[in-house]
Design a protein around this motif. Structure first.
Motif, mmCIF file in Angstrom:
data_model
loop_
_atom_site.group_PDB
_atom_site.id
_atom_site.type_symbol
_atom_site.label_atom_id
_atom_site.label_comp_id
_atom_site.label_asym_id
_atom_site.label_seq_id
_atom_site.Cartn_x
_atom_site.Cartn_y
_atom_site.Cartn_z
ATOM 1 N N GLY A 86 0.807 -1.215 0.000
ATOM 2 C CA GLY A 86 0.000 0.000 0.000
ATOM 3 C C GLY A 86 0.835 1.256 0.000
ATOM 4 O O GLY A 86 2.052 1.236 -0.154
ATOM 5 N N PHE A 87 0.171 2.404 0.209
ATOM 6 C CA PHE A 87 0.842 3.687 0.203
ATOM 7 C C PHE A 87 1.637 3.896 1.488
ATOM 8 O O PHE A 87 1.227 3.484 2.575
ATOM 9 C CB PHE A 87 -0.176 4.830 0.077
ATOM 10 C CG PHE A 87 -1.107 4.692 -1.098
ATOM 11 C CD1 PHE A 87 -0.618 4.398 -2.356
ATOM 12 C CD2 PHE A 87 -2.465 4.856 -0.941
ATOM 13 C CE1 PHE A 87 -1.472 4.273 -3.439
ATOM 14 C CE2 PHE A 87 -3.333 4.742 -2.011
ATOM 15 C CZ PHE A 87 -2.836 4.447 -3.260
ATOM 16 N N GLY A 88 2.769 4.574 1.367
ATOM 17 C CA GLY A 88 3.492 5.049 2.544
ATOM 18 C C GLY A 88 4.115 3.978 3.412
ATOM 19 O O GLY A 88 4.239 4.156 4.619
ATOM 20 N N VAL A 89 4.545 2.849 2.804
ATOM 21 C CA VAL A 89 5.189 1.802 3.601
ATOM 22 C C VAL A 89 6.690 1.733 3.331
ATOM 23 O O VAL A 89 7.372 0.828 3.816
ATOM 24 C CB VAL A 89 4.548 0.416 3.348
ATOM 25 C CG1 VAL A 89 3.109 0.405 3.847
ATOM 26 C CG2 VAL A 89 4.618 0.031 1.881
ATOM 27 N N GLY A 90 7.204 2.681 2.550
ATOM 28 C CA GLY A 90 8.645 2.753 2.326
ATOM 29 C C GLY A 90 9.136 2.071 1.072
ATOM 30 O O GLY A 90 10.341 1.832 0.928
ATOM 31 N N LYS A 91 8.232 1.751 0.130
ATOM 32 C CA LYS A 91 8.667 1.082 -1.094
ATOM 33 C C LYS A 91 9.599 1.972 -1.916
ATOM 34 O O LYS A 91 10.597 1.504 -2.467
ATOM 35 C CB LYS A 91 7.458 0.675 -1.942
ATOM 36 C CG LYS A 91 6.484 -0.276 -1.258
ATOM 37 C CD LYS A 91 5.434 -0.811 -2.205
ATOM 38 C CE LYS A 91 4.654 0.261 -2.925
ATOM 39 N NZ LYS A 91 3.833 1.098 -2.032
ATOM 40 N N THR A 92 9.284 3.270 -2.000
ATOM 41 C CA THR A 92 10.134 4.187 -2.769
ATOM 42 C C THR A 92 11.498 4.343 -2.106
ATOM 43 O O THR A 92 12.519 4.471 -2.782
ATOM 44 C CB THR A 92 9.452 5.557 -2.930
ATOM 45 O OG1 THR A 92 8.162 5.380 -3.535
ATOM 46 C CG2 THR A 92 10.291 6.483 -3.804
ATOM 47 N N HIS A 93 11.534 4.321 -0.781
ATOM 48 C CA HIS A 93 12.803 4.362 -0.046
ATOM 49 C C HIS A 93 13.681 3.183 -0.473
ATOM 50 O O HIS A 93 14.877 3.357 -0.774
ATOM 51 C CB HIS A 93 12.506 4.302 1.455
ATOM 52 C CG HIS A 93 13.715 4.373 2.333
ATOM 53 N ND1 HIS A 93 13.805 5.252 3.386
ATOM 54 C CD2 HIS A 93 14.889 3.676 2.340
ATOM 55 C CE1 HIS A 93 14.988 5.086 3.993
ATOM 56 N NE2 HIS A 93 15.653 4.127 3.365
ATOM 57 N N LEU A 94 13.100 1.990 -0.528
ATOM 58 C CA LEU A 94 13.869 0.809 -0.923
ATOM 59 C C LEU A 94 14.273 0.885 -2.394
ATOM 60 O O LEU A 94 15.384 0.500 -2.771
ATOM 61 C CB LEU A 94 13.051 -0.454 -0.665
ATOM 62 C CG LEU A 94 12.776 -0.781 0.805
ATOM 63 C CD1 LEU A 94 11.877 -2.002 0.919
ATOM 64 C CD2 LEU A 94 14.078 -1.008 1.561
ATOM 65 N N LEU A 95 13.380 1.397 -3.222
ATOM 66 C CA LEU A 95 13.673 1.535 -4.649
ATOM 67 C C LEU A 95 14.859 2.478 -4.858
ATOM 68 O O LEU A 95 15.779 2.193 -5.637
ATOM 69 C CB LEU A 95 12.438 2.066 -5.368
ATOM 70 C CG LEU A 95 12.420 1.978 -6.898
ATOM 71 C CD1 LEU A 95 12.359 0.528 -7.344
ATOM 72 C CD2 LEU A 95 11.222 2.754 -7.456
ATOM 73 N N ALA A 96 14.839 3.619 -4.154
ATOM 74 C CA ALA A 96 15.936 4.576 -4.271
ATOM 75 C C ALA A 96 17.232 3.995 -3.708
ATOM 76 O O ALA A 96 18.327 4.275 -4.220
ATOM 77 C CB ALA A 96 15.581 5.873 -3.544
ATOM 78 N N SER A 97 17.141 3.176 -2.674
ATOM 79 C CA SER A 97 18.329 2.543 -2.101
ATOM 80 C C SER A 97 18.968 1.591 -3.112
ATOM 81 O O SER A 97 20.198 1.514 -3.218
ATOM 82 C CB SER A 97 17.954 1.786 -0.818
ATOM 83 O OG SER A 97 17.437 2.667 0.156
ATOM 84 N N ILE A 98 18.131 0.856 -3.842
ATOM 85 C CA ILE A 98 18.644 -0.016 -4.901
ATOM 86 C C ILE A 98 19.346 0.819 -5.969
ATOM 87 O O ILE A 98 20.435 0.481 -6.434
ATOM 88 C CB ILE A 98 17.507 -0.843 -5.522
ATOM 89 C CG1 ILE A 98 17.005 -1.894 -4.512
ATOM 90 C CG2 ILE A 98 17.952 -1.521 -6.816
ATOM 91 C CD1 ILE A 98 15.752 -2.612 -4.945
ATOM 92 N N PHE A 99 18.715 1.921 -6.349
ATOM 93 C CA PHE A 99 19.322 2.812 -7.342
ATOM 94 C C PHE A 99 20.700 3.295 -6.879
ATOM 95 O O PHE A 99 21.682 3.204 -7.620
ATOM 96 C CB PHE A 99 18.404 4.016 -7.583
ATOM 97 C CG PHE A 99 18.973 5.057 -8.518
ATOM 98 C CD1 PHE A 99 18.760 4.972 -9.886
ATOM 99 C CD2 PHE A 99 19.725 6.127 -8.029
ATOM 100 C CE1 PHE A 99 19.289 5.931 -10.746
ATOM 101 C CE2 PHE A 99 20.255 7.077 -8.877
ATOM 102 C CZ PHE A 99 20.040 6.978 -10.243
#
Length: 337
Positions: A86-99
């Motif tokens: 769902g929204f706001g669970v930190g998926k983008t944080h993990l995506l950016a960390s992979i980047f």
């Protein structure tokens, strides 16, 4: 006098479209170590571990590759990871960390941004521009538009065959019945040619943007907006209807440039969007404002009233709820005078 968004007419040269595919500034410093899993949600710790393992695969694929006949490096298919939640669970944080942890060149963008890049460059050139990358990170992969989904599926198939690893996050609705199982199945079905390379990881939890926070702030009045915008150098004040009309004259790929360098956005006369086309442009604008961390203050209707109940019950419900979540977060940001 004050600045207005409607007076800006940004241009993004085609050759810069791929180069600007990087995480939003708010994710410049994130890492796997800076993601703090919620102890009540064990899936979060698992997601961090899996994301870090995937990052290692990316580096190995891009830097290695087995040797074939005559010492030539054999083509290696890229790896795949899908973060579902769902929204706001930190998926983008993990995506950016992979980047951040992957070798260059690499690219990061939302699903919508990626479709805009392919549209601007053309399919063949987009493949050429991205095929040398170690990883393509796609935030908020969308299944709403069959045409766009098939276009991006074809793009990912081409890139994966050339050794580009792919990681995507979902825009699954929180509280949706069976969201963990069915969202992942929908994704894999739509990218069926690539499904075998993707590992799907579930990330559970409440929206961190609104944990223990009050409801949407009450709108202010027009006189207060004018006084506040005058006190902040470079801030913009726009009439909501005029801004909606201006957005229709700009390709969505320009919205990031439209708000670039602005310290705060003030909108007067906010009301419910009149139709889907206006609402969808506002979704993209909300994403770019959120990416840049630009505070938003309004008069008129509340920010959670821009999208009508009919819109929230329709096919673009996911987009509208995400945009509302982000606009409310921006409305609580402190505006520095």
């Amino acid at each position: 006098m004050y600045a207005r968004l409607v007076d800006r007419d940004p241009v993004v040269p085609a050759d810069q479209l791929v180069a600007q595919m990087v995480p939003p500034a708010m994710f410049d410093e994130v890492s796997f170590a800076s993601y703090i899993p919620d102890p009540k949600e064990p899936s979060q710790a698992t997601a961090v571990r899996k994301a870090e393992e995937f990052s290692g695969k990316v580096a190995k694929i891009r830097g290695g590759g087995r040797r074939g006949l005559f010492g030539r490096k054999a083509q290696t298919t890229g790896a795949g990871l899908y973060l579902d939640g769902g929204f706001g669970v930190g998926k983008t944080h993990l995506l950016a960390s992979i980047f951040h942890s992957s070798p260059s060149p690499k690219a990061f963008g939302t699903f919508v941004e990626l479709t805009h890049v392919v549209g601007a460059l053309g399919f063949t050139r987009a493949v050429e521009e991205l095929s040398s990358h170690s990883v393509l990170c796609i935030d908020e992969f969308e299944l709403d538009d069959p045409g766009d989904t098939m276009l991006i599926s074809r793009l990912l198939t081409e890139l994966s065959a050339r050794g580009v690893s792919i990681v995507a996050t979902s825009n699954t609705l929180p509280g949706q019945l069976g969201e963990g199982r069915f969202a992942a199945q929908d994704f894999l079905r739509e990218i069926k040619k690539l499904a075998s390379i993707f590992e799907t990881i579930r990330v559970d939890g409440p929206d961190y943007r609104h944990r223990d926070l009050p409801p949407a702030p009450e709108p202010t009045d027009d006189a207060d907006l004018l006084e506040r915008v005058k006190s902040i150098g470079g801030a913009t004040l726009d009439d909501f209807d005029e801004l909606c009309a201006h957005l229709s004259t700009q390709h969505p790929s320009r919205y990031g440039k439209l708000v670039e360098g602005i310290p705060a956005v003030f909108l007067k006369g906010v009301r419910a969007a009149e139709d889907q086309s206006v609402a969808l442009r506002l979704v993209v604008l909300a994403d770019r404002l959120y990416d840049a961390g630009i505070p938003v203050t309004v008069s008129g209707a509340k920010l959670d009233e821009i999208f009508t109940p009919e819109m929230l019950a329709g096919g673009y419900r996911k987009k509208y709820l995400r945009a509302t979540s982000r606009l409310l977060a921006l409305s609580r940001f402190e505006v520095a005078a």
